[in-house]
Scaffold this active site. Structure first.
Site, PDB file in Angstrom:
ATOM      1  N   THR A  65       0.817  -1.204   0.000  1.00 19.83           N
ATOM      2  CA  THR A  65       0.000   0.000   0.000  1.00 19.83           C
ATOM      3  C   THR A  65       0.855   1.261   0.000  1.00 19.83           C
ATOM      4  O   THR A  65       1.957   1.270   0.562  1.00 19.83           O
ATOM      5  CB  THR A  65      -0.889   0.010   1.271  1.00 19.83           C
ATOM      6  OG1 THR A  65      -1.401   1.316   1.474  1.00 19.83           O
ATOM      7  CG2 THR A  65      -0.120  -0.373   2.511  1.00 19.83           C
ATOM      8  N   TYR A  97      -1.295  -0.173  10.393  1.00 23.31           N
ATOM      9  CA  TYR A  97      -1.631  -0.842   9.120  1.00 23.31           C
ATOM     10  C   TYR A  97      -0.439  -0.781   8.165  1.00 23.31           C
ATOM     11  O   TYR A  97       0.034  -1.805   7.664  1.00 23.31           O
ATOM     12  CB  TYR A  97      -2.871  -0.175   8.497  1.00 23.31           C
ATOM     13  CG  TYR A  97      -3.091  -0.568   7.063  1.00 23.31           C
ATOM     14  CD1 TYR A  97      -3.389  -1.883   6.735  1.00 23.31           C
ATOM     15  CD2 TYR A  97      -2.995   0.370   6.033  1.00 23.31           C
ATOM     16  CE1 TYR A  97      -3.579  -2.257   5.410  1.00 23.31           C
ATOM     17  CE2 TYR A  97      -3.183   0.008   4.716  1.00 23.31           C
ATOM     18  CZ  TYR A  97      -3.478  -1.309   4.412  1.00 23.31           C
ATOM     19  OH  TYR A  97      -3.652  -1.675   3.098  1.00 23.31           O
TER      20      TYR A  97
END
Ligand code: UDP
Length: 342
Positions: free
Chosen positions: A126, A150
């Site tokens: 990501t 995350y």
């Protein structure tokens, strides 16, 4: 540029293949004639998102016995790893869940691949690994400093893969996604989670009367119109990038790759909402609100590496097309939920 070789197809195991991006990768693989199996625990994915011809294993990606059985039954020679947890605020309130699902279980999956000699892995990463970037397009070699668990949980798995590729017969490709949106053009799959927070999903739900006005989170960012800028990419183009990356790994087994997947251009929240208005044919209600915690002003990819490395030709690089496909899926989803009880 690594050219694809049609004869080089291998059986692929897709983790998280019942989820949003994973299910589109399954479709992209099937459309090109690959042999696909899926492992998914259905914690957030949907059984109906997996086509009938795909072997489906319900279970945990850290279940070594189950993985051994899948590799034996399917002869898997590559893994596309999508399974994981993806909600940034939740990662802040429950970091152990993220280090467990994304890092610890990722490590277990990699260990199983090494133990059973599965030679190729594609990993869903990501743009969040870049942390608080400045306003320039992001290039893969920038220092990485994720600002939430995350992003850190994903970066740790990137690092495990890098070390394992140096040590064992495993090459891998890390794909760092920018803002994934839209749905399969034939409405075979799409973003189906309930309570989604992503802008385009929220906007089409609002356009169909499934929720109230869209909140515009922050109008005082240092961007041209003051609202946040993101690089929105069509999920089917992203899925195609996975297939091309896998072909590159098979063609050059000594080489591992890390590539951004984005279109290299950004749209502001207001530009997105104006495009939604045009696609829907009427204004989508919106209310200006304060900044959302944790948001950065701008995230835009430098995509030159993927463009130079694999023959990726985005087919849906158009904001209104992305929104149109998201809207089409949202309408279909209403029917699916009405027909199947959710
Ligand atoms: N955003 C917004 N309203 C919403 C959802 C998102 O204004 O209901 C903004 C958000 O602040 C960011 C952009 O839209 O600038 C993209 O947010 P999204 O949640 O889609 O993706 P993120 O970039 O956070 O992963």
């Amino acid at each position: 540029m690594v050219k694809s070789d049609d004869s080089a197809k291998v059986p692929v195991l897709v983790t998280g293949g019942a989820g949003y991006i994973g299910s589109h990768a399954v479709l992209a693989l099937l459309d090109k004639g690959w042999d696909v199996a899926v492992i998914d625990d259905l914690s957030t994915g949907f059984r109906w998102a997996i086509p009938d011809e795909v072997a489906f294993y319900r279970g945990d990606i850290a279940d070594a016995e189950l993985l051994a059985r899948i590799f034996a039954e399917q002869g898997s020679q590559a893994i596309m790893h999508f399974a994981g947890s993806i909600i940034v605020p939740e990662s802040v309130s429950d970091p152990l869940k993220y280090y467990d699902n994304n890092t610890v279980k990722g490590r277990a999956l990699i260990a199983a691949a090494v133990e059973h000699g599965v030679p190729h892995m594609i990993f869903s990463s990501t743009a969040t690994v870049y942390g608080e970037p400045d306003l320039k397009p992001l290039q893969e070699d920038l220092p990485l400093s994720p600002v939430n668990p995350y992003g850190m949980s994903k970066l740790m798995t990137e690092r495990i893969l890098a070390d394992c590729s140096r040590a064992y017969d495993l090459n891998h490709c890390v794909l760092r996604y920018f803002n994934v949106a839209g749905a399969d053009p034939d409405a075979r799959s799409g973003q189906s989670s309930i309570g989604a927070t992503h802008l385009i999903k929220v906007a089409v739900e609002s356009a169909l009367g499934k929720r109230g006005p869209v909140g515009v989170f922050g109008t005082d960012y240092p961007t041209p119109d003051g609202t946040g800028v993101r690089d929105y990419i069509h999920v089917s183009d992203l899925a195609d990038a996975h297939v091309l990356a896998l072909e590159a790994l098979i063609a050059q087994p000594e080489r591992s790759l890390t590539m951004n997947v984005g279109y290299g251009r950004g749209f502001s929240v207001l530009e997105v909402l104006d495009a939604v208005d045009r696609v829907v044919g009427q204004p989508v209600p919106r209310v200006m609100e304060g900044r959302r915690a944790g948001d950065v002003p701008s995230l835009v990819s430098d995509n030159s590496r993927i463009m130079e490395t694999v023959p990726w030709k985005p087919r849906h690089d158009d904001l209104e097309t992305i929104i149109g496909h998201a809207l089409q899926w949202e309408k279909r989803l209403t029917g699916l939920r009405d027909g199947q009880g959710g």
